[in-house]
Design a protein around this motif. Sequence first.
Motif, PDB file in Angstrom:
ATOM      1  N   LEU A  71      -3.657   2.049  -9.735  1.00 53.74           N
ATOM      2  CA  LEU A  71      -2.648   3.054 -10.082  1.00 53.74           C
ATOM      3  C   LEU A  71      -3.278   4.445 -10.174  1.00 53.74           C
ATOM      4  CD1 LEU A  71      -0.895   0.819 -12.782  1.00 53.74           C
ATOM      5  CD2 LEU A  71      -0.460   0.883 -10.329  1.00 53.74           C
ATOM      6  N   GLY A  72      -2.605   5.344 -10.842  1.00 53.88           N
ATOM      7  CA  GLY A  72      -3.117   6.726 -10.894  1.00 53.88           C
ATOM      8  C   GLY A  72      -3.279   7.214 -12.313  1.00 53.88           C
ATOM      9  N   SER A 114       3.396   1.640   3.459  1.00 50.88           N
ATOM     10  CA  SER A 114       4.454   2.473   2.866  1.00 50.88           C
ATOM     11  C   SER A 114       5.409   3.041   3.915  1.00 50.88           C
ATOM     12  CB  SER A 114       3.828   3.627   2.093  1.00 50.88           C
ATOM     13  OG  SER A 114       4.845   4.451   1.568  1.00 50.88           O
ATOM     14  N   GLU A 115       6.681   3.007   3.572  1.00 48.11           N
ATOM     15  CA  GLU A 115       7.719   3.585   4.434  1.00 48.11           C
ATOM     16  C   GLU A 115       7.662   5.107   4.433  1.00 48.11           C
ATOM     17  OE1 GLU A 115       8.001   2.226   1.536  1.00 48.11           O
ATOM     18  OE2 GLU A 115       9.511   3.223   0.286  1.00 48.11           O
ATOM     19  N   TRP A 117       1.413   5.758   0.655  1.00 45.14           N
ATOM     20  CA  TRP A 117       1.461   6.655   1.799  1.00 45.14           C
ATOM     21  C   TRP A 117       0.302   7.625   1.870  1.00 45.14           C
ATOM     22  CZ3 TRP A 117       1.353  11.538  -0.188  1.00 45.14           C
ATOM     23  CH2 TRP A 117       1.815  11.706  -1.489  1.00 45.14           C
ATOM     24  N   GLU A 122       1.351  13.016 -13.936  1.00 49.15           N
ATOM     25  CA  GLU A 122       0.317  13.083 -12.900  1.00 49.15           C
ATOM     26  C   GLU A 122       0.785  14.103 -11.858  1.00 49.15           C
ATOM     27  OE1 GLU A 122      -0.233   9.446 -10.683  1.00 49.15           O
ATOM     28  OE2 GLU A 122      -1.926  10.254  -9.573  1.00 49.15           O
ATOM     29  N   SER A 177       0.823  -1.220   0.000  1.00 54.41           N
ATOM     30  CA  SER A 177       0.000   0.000   0.000  1.00 54.41           C
ATOM     31  C   SER A 177       0.857   1.271   0.000  1.00 54.41           C
ATOM     32  CB  SER A 177      -0.952  -0.013   1.201  1.00 54.41           C
ATOM     33  OG  SER A 177      -0.224  -0.032   2.390  1.00 54.41           O
ATOM     34  N   LYS A 201       2.068  -4.849   3.412  1.00 56.01           N
ATOM     35  CA  LYS A 201       3.314  -4.074   3.408  1.00 56.01           C
ATOM     36  C   LYS A 201       2.929  -2.610   3.230  1.00 56.01           C
ATOM     37  CE  LYS A 201       6.210  -2.195   1.598  1.00 56.01           C
ATOM     38  NZ  LYS A 201       6.532  -0.791   1.912  1.00 56.01           N
ATOM     39  N   GLY A 205      -0.395   2.148  -5.931  1.00 59.70           N
ATOM     40  CA  GLY A 205       0.723   3.093  -5.996  1.00 59.70           C
ATOM     41  C   GLY A 205       0.940   3.532  -7.427  1.00 59.70           C
ATOM     42  N   ASN A 206       2.180   3.950  -7.727  1.00 61.81           N
ATOM     43  CA  ASN A 206       2.427   4.500  -9.070  1.00 61.81           C
ATOM     44  C   ASN A 206       2.694   3.392 -10.103  1.00 61.81           C
ATOM     45  OD1 ASN A 206       5.485   4.162  -9.515  1.00 61.81           O
ATOM     46  ND2 ASN A 206       5.360   5.031  -7.450  1.00 61.81           N
TER      47      ASN A 206
HETATM   48  P1  NAD Z   1       4.660   4.777  -2.348  1.00 59.99           P
HETATM   49  O1  NAD Z   1       5.915   5.488  -2.712  1.00 59.99           O
HETATM   50  O2  NAD Z   1       4.240   4.683  -0.924  1.00 59.99           O
HETATM   51  O3  NAD Z   1       4.760   3.343  -3.009  1.00 59.99           O
HETATM   52  C1  NAD Z   1       3.720   2.387  -2.894  1.00 59.99           C
HETATM   53  C2  NAD Z   1       4.299   1.104  -2.353  1.00 59.99           C
HETATM   54  O4  NAD Z   1       5.268   0.587  -3.267  1.00 59.99           O
HETATM   55  C3  NAD Z   1       5.008   1.269  -1.011  1.00 59.99           C
HETATM   56  O5  NAD Z   1       4.575   0.253  -0.129  1.00 59.99           O
HETATM   57  C4  NAD Z   1       6.465   1.163  -1.369  1.00 59.99           C
HETATM   58  O6  NAD Z   1       7.235   0.607  -0.334  1.00 59.99           O
HETATM   59  C5  NAD Z   1       6.458   0.268  -2.574  1.00 59.99           C
HETATM   60  N1  NAD Z   1       7.600   0.522  -3.454  1.00 59.99           N
HETATM   61  C6  NAD Z   1       8.119   1.738  -3.770  1.00 59.99           C
HETATM   62  N2  NAD Z   1       9.142   1.584  -4.635  1.00 59.99           N
HETATM   63  C7  NAD Z   1       9.260   0.265  -4.858  1.00 59.99           C
HETATM   64  C8  NAD Z   1      10.158  -0.524  -5.665  1.00 59.99           C
HETATM   65  N3  NAD Z   1      11.124   0.029  -6.396  1.00 59.99           N
HETATM   66  N4  NAD Z   1       9.988  -1.862  -5.654  1.00 59.99           N
HETATM   67  C9  NAD Z   1       9.024  -2.434  -4.919  1.00 59.99           C
HETATM   68  N5  NAD Z   1       8.164  -1.734  -4.139  1.00 59.99           N
HETATM   69  C10 NAD Z   1       8.286  -0.412  -4.108  1.00 59.99           C
HETATM   70  O7  NAD Z   1       3.416   5.437  -3.075  1.00 59.99           O
HETATM   71  P2  NAD Z   1       3.349   6.163  -4.479  1.00 59.99           P
HETATM   72  O8  NAD Z   1       3.603   5.181  -5.562  1.00 59.99           O
HETATM   73  O9  NAD Z   1       4.077   7.449  -4.459  1.00 59.99           O
HETATM   74  O10 NAD Z   1       1.781   6.498  -4.448  1.00 59.99           O
HETATM   75  C11 NAD Z   1       1.267   7.488  -5.254  1.00 59.99           C
HETATM   76  C12 NAD Z   1       0.759   6.889  -6.556  1.00 59.99           C
HETATM   77  O11 NAD Z   1      -0.220   5.915  -6.246  1.00 59.99           O
HETATM   78  C13 NAD Z   1       0.075   7.887  -7.443  1.00 59.99           C
HETATM   79  O12 NAD Z   1       0.383   7.618  -8.784  1.00 59.99           O
HETATM   80  C14 NAD Z   1      -1.404   7.632  -7.177  1.00 59.99           C
HETATM   81  O13 NAD Z   1      -2.250   8.001  -8.235  1.00 59.99           O
HETATM   82  C15 NAD Z   1      -1.416   6.151  -6.948  1.00 59.99           C
HETATM   83  N6  NAD Z   1      -2.526   5.770  -6.076  1.00 59.99           N
HETATM   84  C16 NAD Z   1      -3.509   5.001  -6.609  1.00 59.99           C
HETATM   85  C17 NAD Z   1      -4.604   4.674  -5.822  1.00 59.99           C
HETATM   86  C18 NAD Z   1      -5.728   3.853  -6.362  1.00 59.99           C
HETATM   87  O14 NAD Z   1      -6.556   3.396  -5.570  1.00 59.99           O
HETATM   88  N7  NAD Z   1      -5.815   3.640  -7.658  1.00 59.99           N
HETATM   89  C19 NAD Z   1      -4.656   5.111  -4.493  1.00 59.99           C
HETATM   90  C20 NAD Z   1      -3.614   5.868  -3.992  1.00 59.99           C
HETATM   91  C21 NAD Z   1      -2.541   6.196  -4.788  1.00 59.99           C
END
Ligand code: NAD
Length: 484
Positions: A219-220, A148-149, A122, A347, A120, A146, A196-197
């Motif tokens: 994703l986003g 987010s850090e 942050w 984004e 998940s 797991k 996440g992204n």
């Molecule tokens: P984040 O940086 O917290 O990363 C998400 C998770 O991926 C974390 O648990 C992190 O530890 C893990 N992670 C990060 N880098 C990694 C790697 N190299 N290898 C493996 N795991 C890794 O969050 P973020 O990605 O910055 O979140 C923002 C993005 O998430 C935006 O693009 C947003 O649109 C999207 N998002 C989507 C939803 C949805 O429900 N569709 C909800 C929230 C956020």
Amino acid sequence: MSEAKVFDATAATELVKELRGTFASGRTRSYEWRVSQLESILKLSADHEEEISDAIHSDLSKPALESIIHEIGMVKNSCKLALKELRRWMTPEKVQTTITTFPSSAEIVPEPLGVVLNISPWNYPFFLSLDPVVGAIAAGNAVVLKPSEISPTTSSLIAKLLGKYLDTSAVKVVEGAVPETNALLEQKWDKIFYTGNGRVGRIVMAAAAKHLTPVVLELGGKSPVVVDSKINLQVACRRIIAGKWGGNNGQACVSPDYIITTKEVAPKLVESLKQELERFYGKNPLESKDLSRIVNANHFDRLTKLLDDDKVSGKIVLGGEKDKSKLQIAPTLLLDVPRDSLIMTEEIFGPLLPIITVDKLEDCFDIVNSGTKPLAAYLFTSNKKLKEQFVACISAGAVVINDTTLHLAVSTLPFGGVGESGMGAYHGKFSFDAFSHKKAVLYRSFAGDVAMRYPPYTPGKLRFLKALLGGGILGLIRAILGWS
Ligand code: NAD
């Protein structure tokens, strides 16, 4: 001094082994176990509401109201719905059979997938960690979360609370960053749910492919807001603001990313947005307690870069003030930004809202459809034909007419993306389905064993079977009676 134990691939293998043992014991499959765990999530959310909201505040300065409604309240609602509907969701669905299997009966039996992983982000650190876990438990799985850090206070509180309230032989939390996530991703899971992204989404999907593990990717993307003329502009602006700045100060996946409107509407729209923003956040929004801060310096710098792009120089019509020491950026409106500027190609995920203007509103279709498919698309209009055209012609995870982001709260709607905004969906019954396999079951007795099915394959049998498949009962009677 003893060193903190690292969570590496060996630890991850051990963890999954333990969970496989628990799942194999059958405990997580029972209705009673699922109910007890869902009740515990409900209880921990209620017992620790203030502590959770404080933790989220410490990670993001998120206003308590937003945490209570958008995070803790959403998790509680998911638990309540699952508790109310679980018996029905678990009940096999009887389905019709065909004449070729007569006599028989059939049903679709939902079964848990096994041991699943939820990774998940942050931005909604409590809701997006717990909500998929609710679905996984409701469906009878063992699960690893797991968090987010980047939201460390909430992550460690979640680890503490889940450890205290839930069955830890079936539900585990692994805190950590990339190395820990990679150790987890090397394991064989029965499903990986990632929010996440898209860059990390690709890493997750590649890791899952090695084990043929199915994934849900939340994703986003760039969610557009299209604003027509002849609408209640004040209500529209309030709803755009609520979805943008009232949703974690723009750091939300379904946050309005940019506005498309006509050259004629744009000045009135900007004026109305300015008025409502001032009413909500005051003359100096950097001081407002009702706006989350930017999560960290990396994201602050990323957003600053979007504003420093030469292509948007002179385009700011409101805001632009920043304070790096407090990680604050004021709600910022930009008018008539070029479509090849950074702010229009990435984004935004923050408090900046660009407006692009068009000669006629119908141009919005080409603009939206020429980009990657968004997670949500919003339209403000009173024009029935335009609403229908928008729903029919815009491909997005969701479409909302005359509001923003509220589809999230409708548990009868699936929540998920399409194309680059994600795959798979959850919320309500869709969460249960996301973590279940729909097993097809056919029941036959020993009666009605027709010789036609077995060799030797004679011309008569072929005639009979063709009649059966093509003509149903009547065809069958014809074949038996030898009528052509
Ligand atoms: P984040 O940086 O917290 O990363 C998400 C998770 O991926 C974390 O648990 C992190 O530890 C893990 N992670 C990060 N880098 C990694 C790697 N190299 N290898 C493996 N795991 C890794 O969050 P973020 O990605 O910055 O979140 C923002 C993005 O998430 C935006 O693009 C947003 O649109 C999207 N998002 C989507 C939803 C949805 O429900 N569709 C909800 C929230 C956020």
